[in-house]
Design an enzyme around this catalytic site. Structure first.
Site, PDB file in Angstrom:
ATOM      1  N   ARG A   1      -0.602   8.251  10.677  1.00  0.00           N
ATOM      2  CA  ARG A   1      -1.826   7.456  10.902  1.00  0.00           C
ATOM      3  C   ARG A   1      -1.982   7.113  12.384  1.00  0.00           C
ATOM      4  O   ARG A   1      -3.093   7.138  12.924  1.00  0.00           O
ATOM      5  CB  ARG A   1      -1.786   6.183  10.049  1.00  0.00           C
ATOM      6  CG  ARG A   1      -2.110   6.458   8.584  1.00  0.00           C
ATOM      7  CD  ARG A   1      -1.597   5.390   7.632  1.00  0.00           C
ATOM      8  NE  ARG A   1      -2.114   4.068   7.898  1.00  0.00           N
ATOM      9  CZ  ARG A   1      -1.546   2.944   7.440  1.00  0.00           C
ATOM     10  NH1 ARG A   1      -0.453   3.001   6.715  1.00  0.00           N
ATOM     11  NH2 ARG A   1      -2.092   1.784   7.718  1.00  0.00           N
TER      12      ARG A   1
ATOM     13  N   ARG B   1       0.843  -1.201   0.000  1.00  0.00           N
ATOM     14  CA  ARG B   1       0.000   0.000   0.000  1.00  0.00           C
ATOM     15  C   ARG B   1       0.873   1.244   0.000  1.00  0.00           C
ATOM     16  O   ARG B   1       1.904   1.269   0.667  1.00  0.00           O
ATOM     17  CB  ARG B   1      -0.907  -0.006   1.244  1.00  0.00           C
ATOM     18  CG  ARG B   1      -2.240  -0.637   0.961  1.00  0.00           C
ATOM     19  CD  ARG B   1      -3.086  -0.855   2.175  1.00  0.00           C
ATOM     20  NE  ARG B   1      -3.167   0.253   3.119  1.00  0.00           N
ATOM     21  CZ  ARG B   1      -3.880   0.198   4.233  1.00  0.00           C
ATOM     22  NH1 ARG B   1      -4.580  -0.903   4.524  1.00  0.00           N
ATOM     23  NH2 ARG B   1      -3.919   1.219   5.061  1.00  0.00           N
TER      24      ARG B   1
HETATM   25  P1  AP5 Z   1      -4.430  -5.741   8.556  1.00  0.00           P
HETATM   26  O1  AP5 Z   1      -5.498  -6.743   8.750  1.00  0.00           O
HETATM   27  O2  AP5 Z   1      -4.205  -5.199   7.189  1.00  0.00           O
HETATM   28  O3  AP5 Z   1      -4.565  -4.545   9.618  1.00  0.00           O
HETATM   29  P2  AP5 Z   1      -5.586  -3.325   9.655  1.00  0.00           P
HETATM   30  O4  AP5 Z   1      -5.978  -3.114  11.081  1.00  0.00           O
HETATM   31  O5  AP5 Z   1      -6.677  -3.533   8.664  1.00  0.00           O
HETATM   32  O6  AP5 Z   1      -4.605  -2.172   9.232  1.00  0.00           O
HETATM   33  P3  AP5 Z   1      -4.833  -0.942   8.269  1.00  0.00           P
HETATM   34  O7  AP5 Z   1      -3.452  -0.377   8.021  1.00  0.00           O
HETATM   35  O8  AP5 Z   1      -5.649  -1.330   7.082  1.00  0.00           O
HETATM   36  O9  AP5 Z   1      -5.630   0.021   9.161  1.00  0.00           O
HETATM   37  P4  AP5 Z   1      -5.766   1.532   8.960  1.00  0.00           P
HETATM   38  O10 AP5 Z   1      -6.803   1.837   9.940  1.00  0.00           O
HETATM   39  O11 AP5 Z   1      -4.502   2.294   9.101  1.00  0.00           O
HETATM   40  O12 AP5 Z   1      -6.101   1.680   7.392  1.00  0.00           O
HETATM   41  P5  AP5 Z   1      -7.479   1.738   6.592  1.00  0.00           P
HETATM   42  O13 AP5 Z   1      -7.285   1.020   5.324  1.00  0.00           O
HETATM   43  O14 AP5 Z   1      -8.602   1.376   7.455  1.00  0.00           O
HETATM   44  O15 AP5 Z   1      -3.075  -6.420   9.076  1.00  0.00           O
HETATM   45  C1  AP5 Z   1      -1.830  -5.770   8.909  1.00  0.00           C
HETATM   46  C2  AP5 Z   1      -0.745  -6.783   8.503  1.00  0.00           C
HETATM   47  O16 AP5 Z   1      -0.548  -7.699   9.576  1.00  0.00           O
HETATM   48  C3  AP5 Z   1      -1.082  -7.656   7.288  1.00  0.00           C
HETATM   49  O17 AP5 Z   1       0.092  -7.862   6.561  1.00  0.00           O
HETATM   50  C4  AP5 Z   1      -1.597  -8.980   7.895  1.00  0.00           C
HETATM   51  O18 AP5 Z   1      -1.337 -10.077   7.034  1.00  0.00           O
HETATM   52  C5  AP5 Z   1      -0.753  -9.033   9.164  1.00  0.00           C
HETATM   53  N1  AP5 Z   1      -1.439  -9.695  10.289  1.00  0.00           N
HETATM   54  C6  AP5 Z   1      -2.686  -9.418  10.752  1.00  0.00           C
HETATM   55  N2  AP5 Z   1      -2.942 -10.172  11.842  1.00  0.00           N
HETATM   56  C7  AP5 Z   1      -1.817 -10.914  12.071  1.00  0.00           C
HETATM   57  C8  AP5 Z   1      -1.443 -11.876  13.038  1.00  0.00           C
HETATM   58  N3  AP5 Z   1      -2.273 -12.227  14.035  1.00  0.00           N
HETATM   59  N4  AP5 Z   1      -0.222 -12.445  12.970  1.00  0.00           N
HETATM   60  C9  AP5 Z   1       0.635 -12.092  11.987  1.00  0.00           C
HETATM   61  N5  AP5 Z   1       0.361 -11.188  11.025  1.00  0.00           N
HETATM   62  C10 AP5 Z   1      -0.855 -10.605  11.075  1.00  0.00           C
HETATM   63  O19 AP5 Z   1      -7.579   3.298   6.272  1.00  0.00           O
HETATM   64  C11 AP5 Z   1      -6.637   3.907   5.398  1.00  0.00           C
HETATM   65  C12 AP5 Z   1      -6.840   5.398   5.412  1.00  0.00           C
HETATM   66  O20 AP5 Z   1      -8.153   5.720   4.899  1.00  0.00           O
HETATM   67  C13 AP5 Z   1      -6.786   6.083   6.775  1.00  0.00           C
HETATM   68  O21 AP5 Z   1      -5.448   6.382   7.145  1.00  0.00           O
HETATM   69  C14 AP5 Z   1      -7.611   7.344   6.521  1.00  0.00           C
HETATM   70  O22 AP5 Z   1      -6.855   8.296   5.819  1.00  0.00           O
HETATM   71  C15 AP5 Z   1      -8.712   6.838   5.583  1.00  0.00           C
HETATM   72  N6  AP5 Z   1      -9.917   6.402   6.299  1.00  0.00           N
HETATM   73  C16 AP5 Z   1     -10.378   5.118   6.381  1.00  0.00           C
HETATM   74  N7  AP5 Z   1     -11.505   5.060   7.130  1.00  0.00           N
HETATM   75  C17 AP5 Z   1     -11.742   6.340   7.531  1.00  0.00           C
HETATM   76  C18 AP5 Z   1     -12.730   6.922   8.351  1.00  0.00           C
HETATM   77  N8  AP5 Z   1     -13.698   6.174   8.924  1.00  0.00           N
HETATM   78  N9  AP5 Z   1     -12.682   8.244   8.577  1.00  0.00           N
HETATM   79  C19 AP5 Z   1     -11.718   9.017   7.986  1.00  0.00           C
HETATM   80  N10 AP5 Z   1     -10.743   8.525   7.211  1.00  0.00           N
HETATM   81  C20 AP5 Z   1     -10.747   7.195   6.987  1.00  0.00           C
HETATM   82 MG    MG Z   2      -7.230  -2.590   6.846  1.00  0.00          MG
END
Ligand code: AP5
Ligand code: MG
Length: 219
Positions: free
Chosen positions: A167, A156
């Site tokens: 973040r 990403r």
């Molecule tokens: P993963 O499952 O991808 O973690 P995640 O919590 O989904 O992390 P994100 O980075 O997607 O969260 P985020 O909140 O920063 O981003 P989002 O896309 O929501 O796991 C991470 C990694 O770990 C993977 O490689 C996985 O394989 C590994 N893993 C997981 N569990 C594991 C385990 N138990 N053991 C080993 N490995 C493991 O948002 C992106 C952006 O969009 C934000 O920064 C913001 O700008 C915007 N945005 C999104 N939603 C909003 C909102 N509601 N309001 C305002 N802006 C928003």
């Molecule tokens: Mg995510």
């Protein structure tokens, strides 16, 4: 069943959200995935409004609430939703309560993924995603193509150390207050703490399912 997944970047919301959706017959809704989809289409009307995610800052509440409100009216969301990355502010949490109430529903459960910062960095810096089916993987799995759809896996653009710091700051300032919001509500709230890298995806999922049984949410 309608579930909110709370947790900092990299805590596993997407990973567990997609598993839980399959296990509970609900639909996974990731606002981050929706915004990345918008960013891949320059002619989308919201394209300029979501550019901000490249800097790790939050999209405005107004835009996020509109996108979610429009999305959850679709038939595939009628059997329950696993909300991943939404709500992310108190304003969004209030809007979600209202949207669900208008549909005769409410949040059944909040799952809080409490993961330490070193685990988060290890996970995010090693993350690979499928641009087509949105599945999430980790470099340590040694995959170059998605095992589900065959598409090439990519990193990403917001998974750089600089943007991760932003973040995390946004999470602490705007999203962490949701813990108190949900603790002070009637909603069932469970927390899973992960502070080393040894707890596998399945290990976390088993713990969530065990807690759902313990609370009588599933059989
Ligand atoms: P993963 O499952 O991808 O973690 P995640 O919590 O989904 O992390 P994100 O980075 O997607 O969260 P985020 O909140 O920063 O981003 P989002 O896309 O929501 O796991 C991470 C990694 O770990 C993977 O490689 C996985 O394989 C590994 N893993 C997981 N569990 C594991 C385990 N138990 N053991 C080993 N490995 C493991 O948002 C992106 C952006 O969009 C934000 O920064 C913001 O700008 C915007 N945005 C999104 N939603 C909003 C909102 N509601 N309001 C305002 N802006 C928003
Ligand atoms: Mg995510």
């Amino acid at each position: 069943m309608d579930i909110v997944l709370l947790g900092p970047p990299g805590s596993g919301k997407g990973t567990q959200g997609s598993l839980l959706a399959g296990q509970l017959g609900a639909k996974h809704l990731s606002t981050g995935d929706l915004f990345r989809e918008i960013l891949s289409n320059k002619s989308h009307p919201l394209y300029s409004k979501v550019q901000i995610i490249k800097e790790g800052k939050l999209v405005s509440d107004e835009v996020v609430n509109l996108v979610v409100q429009d999305g959850i009216k679709k038939p595939e969301y009628q059997n329950g939703i696993i909300f991943d990355g939404y709500p992310r502010t108190i304003c969004q949490a209030k809007a979600l309560d209202q949207m669900l109430s208008d549909m005769g529903r409410k949040i059944d459960l909040v799952i809080d993924l409490n993961v330490s910062q070193d685990v988060i960095l290890f996970r995010i810096l090693g993350r690979l995603v499928c641009p087509k089916c949105k599945q999430v993987f980790h470099k340590k799995q040694g995959l170059s193509n998605c095992p589900n759809c065959g598409e090439g896996l990519v990193s990403r653009t917001d998974d750089t150390e600089e943007v991760i710091v932003k973040r995390m700051q946004e999470y602490e300032a705007n999203t962490a207050p949701l813990h108190d919001y949900y603790n002070n509500s009637q909603t069932i709230h469970i927390t899973l703490s992960v502070d080393d890298t040894s707890l596998s995806v399945k290990g976390v999922n088993d713990q969530i399912m065990a807690k759902l049984k313990e609370k009588g949410i599933i059989q």
